[in-house]
Design an enzyme around this catalytic site. Structure first.
Site, PDB file in Angstrom:
ATOM      1  N   HIS A 231       0.860  -1.186   0.000  1.00 19.09           N
ATOM      2  CA  HIS A 231       0.000   0.000   0.000  1.00 19.09           C
ATOM      3  C   HIS A 231       0.890   1.227   0.000  1.00 19.09           C
ATOM      4  O   HIS A 231       2.079   1.160   0.341  1.00 19.09           O
ATOM      5  CB  HIS A 231      -0.938   0.019   1.214  1.00 19.09           C
ATOM      6  CG  HIS A 231      -0.226   0.059   2.538  1.00 19.09           C
ATOM      7  ND1 HIS A 231       0.422   1.175   3.021  1.00 19.09           N
ATOM      8  CD2 HIS A 231      -0.059  -0.897   3.490  1.00 19.09           C
ATOM      9  CE1 HIS A 231       0.949   0.925   4.199  1.00 19.09           C
ATOM     10  NE2 HIS A 231       0.683  -0.342   4.508  1.00 19.09           N
ATOM     11  N   ASP A 358      -1.645 -19.550  11.836  1.00 17.58           N
ATOM     12  CA  ASP A 358      -0.470 -20.054  12.518  1.00 17.58           C
ATOM     13  C   ASP A 358      -0.518 -19.718  14.015  1.00 17.58           C
ATOM     14  O   ASP A 358      -0.600 -18.545  14.400  1.00 17.58           O
ATOM     15  CB  ASP A 358       0.787 -19.457  11.876  1.00 17.58           C
ATOM     16  CG  ASP A 358       2.051 -20.168  12.300  1.00 17.58           C
ATOM     17  OD1 ASP A 358       2.475 -19.984  13.450  1.00 17.58           O
ATOM     18  OD2 ASP A 358       2.608 -20.921  11.476  1.00 17.58           O
ATOM     19  N   SER A 373       2.677  -5.076   6.822  1.00 17.61           N
ATOM     20  CA  SER A 373       2.250  -4.774   5.456  1.00 17.61           C
ATOM     21  C   SER A 373       3.409  -4.980   4.496  1.00 17.61           C
ATOM     22  O   SER A 373       4.493  -4.432   4.708  1.00 17.61           O
ATOM     23  CB  SER A 373       1.751  -3.332   5.353  1.00 17.61           C
ATOM     24  OG  SER A 373       0.592  -3.152   6.113  1.00 17.61           O
TER      25      SER A 373
END
Length: 414
Positions: A231, A358, A373
């Protein structure tokens, strides 16, 4: 009575015709002038009944019923002809077909330093002049928060210091300002207000740089380019994408990790002080940041992990893994599920919905946290994308961007 029914029917038909006409006009307007795809990737364009999309290169036709079946099988350029009922030509769409490319998923946390092209306006405030009166010199100038000032009195502005110095040298005389608003360059004039001594102000709060941490998604060896974050970096005050002139990518040292909870996203805190250079950033887009690697050793890459970028048709819902570093050591693999895939989405970075499964990662972070991110996603030995967002009310879930979108973005700086 019959005339009333007839008139009502005519009105309904007219409204129906106008809706259909609007739909077709909107479709043609929204069709891109240019499409970038990889070898073997399906071209997916929205169509309506009667709108045909034909490529002379292969003699195939896409219609509302078979859209997406045209396969680009070799690198180069092609042209799609858009027509109505194969009779009336509406427009051409140029297709740039890129060769399939291998990348190395990275997963390292890195520091980001961005420098704006000009100075970003992040706020406005009333100021008090030497006469003790209140002024808003920027009023009616047209400048808004999120705009970028690039010139004052024909002098290029590179920093806040440049702006302050140039405005003070005006001695209160009208200054000519060139600024960028929503990608359009505009001009205006402002009379600075004297506040004390030789100090003059415009009443604008500005910023010329930004910094933070994020994850490197991939390194592309043939062009020495990288992609990260998935992003863009926006200004904290204006929430606008920062228009950069340059940027630096540096190693970072993780200081702490805050675990995410429902309604309260976690985060990775790191420092970029006294760290090593990785490379230069040339592009800040809504699909991530991209640039060139100068110091390959700083990434500690495992070159044996080079892999293909998955085409969208190859991505499946189900198990996958993400690669990320949480302890200043080599990145580790963690299990996730790809829950939804939005194959036709080329407009934002929410290409897939994912869920962290997980147990070790959930214990450590609660799921997806700020700083993760850009963490690369791998499925069936291929790079399929990168993490981009977390769902605030459920940090185990979030979104990811397609790998093909990120690689296409990186090609623009290679």
């Amino acid at each position: 009575m019959q005339n009333k029914i007839s008139n009502a029917l005519k009105k309904i038909l007219l409204v129906f015709f106008l809706i259909v006409l609007y739909s077709y006009t909107l479709l043609i307007t929204n069709l891109p002038d240019e499409v970038v795809v990889f070898e073997g990737e399906k071209i997916s364009l929205k169509t309506l009944l009667g709108v045909n999309i034909k490529t002379k290169r292969q003699g195939t036709v896409e219609t509302a019923s078979n859209n997406g079946k045209a396969i680009t099988d070799s690198a180069g350029n092609a042209k799609l002809e858009v027509s109505l009922f194969d009779k009336f030509k509406l427009k051409n769409v140029n297709v740039d077909i890129l060769p399939r490319t291998k990348v190395i998923p990275v997963g390292n946390i890195a520091g980001v330093k961005l420098y704006t092209n000009g100075v970003l306006v992040v706020g406005m405030s009333e100021i008090e002049g030497v006469d003790k009166k209140k002024y808003k010199p920027y009023a009616n100038s047209g400048i808004k928060e999120g705009d970028t000032i690039v010139e004052i009195n024909q002098k290029h502005i590179n920093s806040t210091e440049d702006l302050i110095d140039t405005v003070n040298k005006s001695h209160g005389q009208d200054v000519k300002i060139k600024y960028v608003h929503e990608e359009h360059t505009k001009e205006c004039s402002i009379v600075p207000v004297q506040t004390n001594g030789s100090q003059y102000k415009l009443g604008l709060w500005v910023r010329d740089s930004a910094a933070g941490v994020g994850t490197v998604s991939f390194y592309e060896p043939s062009s020495k380019t990288f992609g990260a974050l998935g992003h863009g970096i926006t200004d904290i005050d204006t929430n606008e994408l920062i228009n950069i002139a340059s940027g630096e990518f540096v190693t970072t040292r993780i200081l702490s990790i805050t675990k995410g909870e429902s309604g309260n996203p976690g985060k990775i805190q790191g420092t970029v002080e006294n760290q090593s250079n990785i490379g230069k950033i040339y592009k800040n887009s809504k699909f991530g940041i991209y640039g060139k690697v100068d110091n390959i050793s700083s990434l500690n890459l495992d070159t044996s992990k080079e892999m293909d970028v998955a085409l969208r048709e190859e991505i499946k819902t189900g198990k996958a893994t993400i690669l990320c570093s949480l302890d200043n050591q080599k990145p580790q693999m963690y299990e996730i599920e790809i829950e939804k895939i939005y194959k036709e989405n080329n407009y934002d970075n929410k290409s897939m919905q994912i869920k962290v499964t997980d147990k070790k990662l959930l214990e450590r972070t609660g799921g997806i946290i700020q700083g993760m991110s850009g963490s690369p996603i791998i499925q069936n030995g291929k790079f399929v994308g990168a993490v981009t967002h977390v769902l605030v009310n459920d940090p185990t879930k979030g979104y990811a961007v397609f790998g093909d979108i990120m690689l296409k973005q990186s090609k623009e700086v290679s």
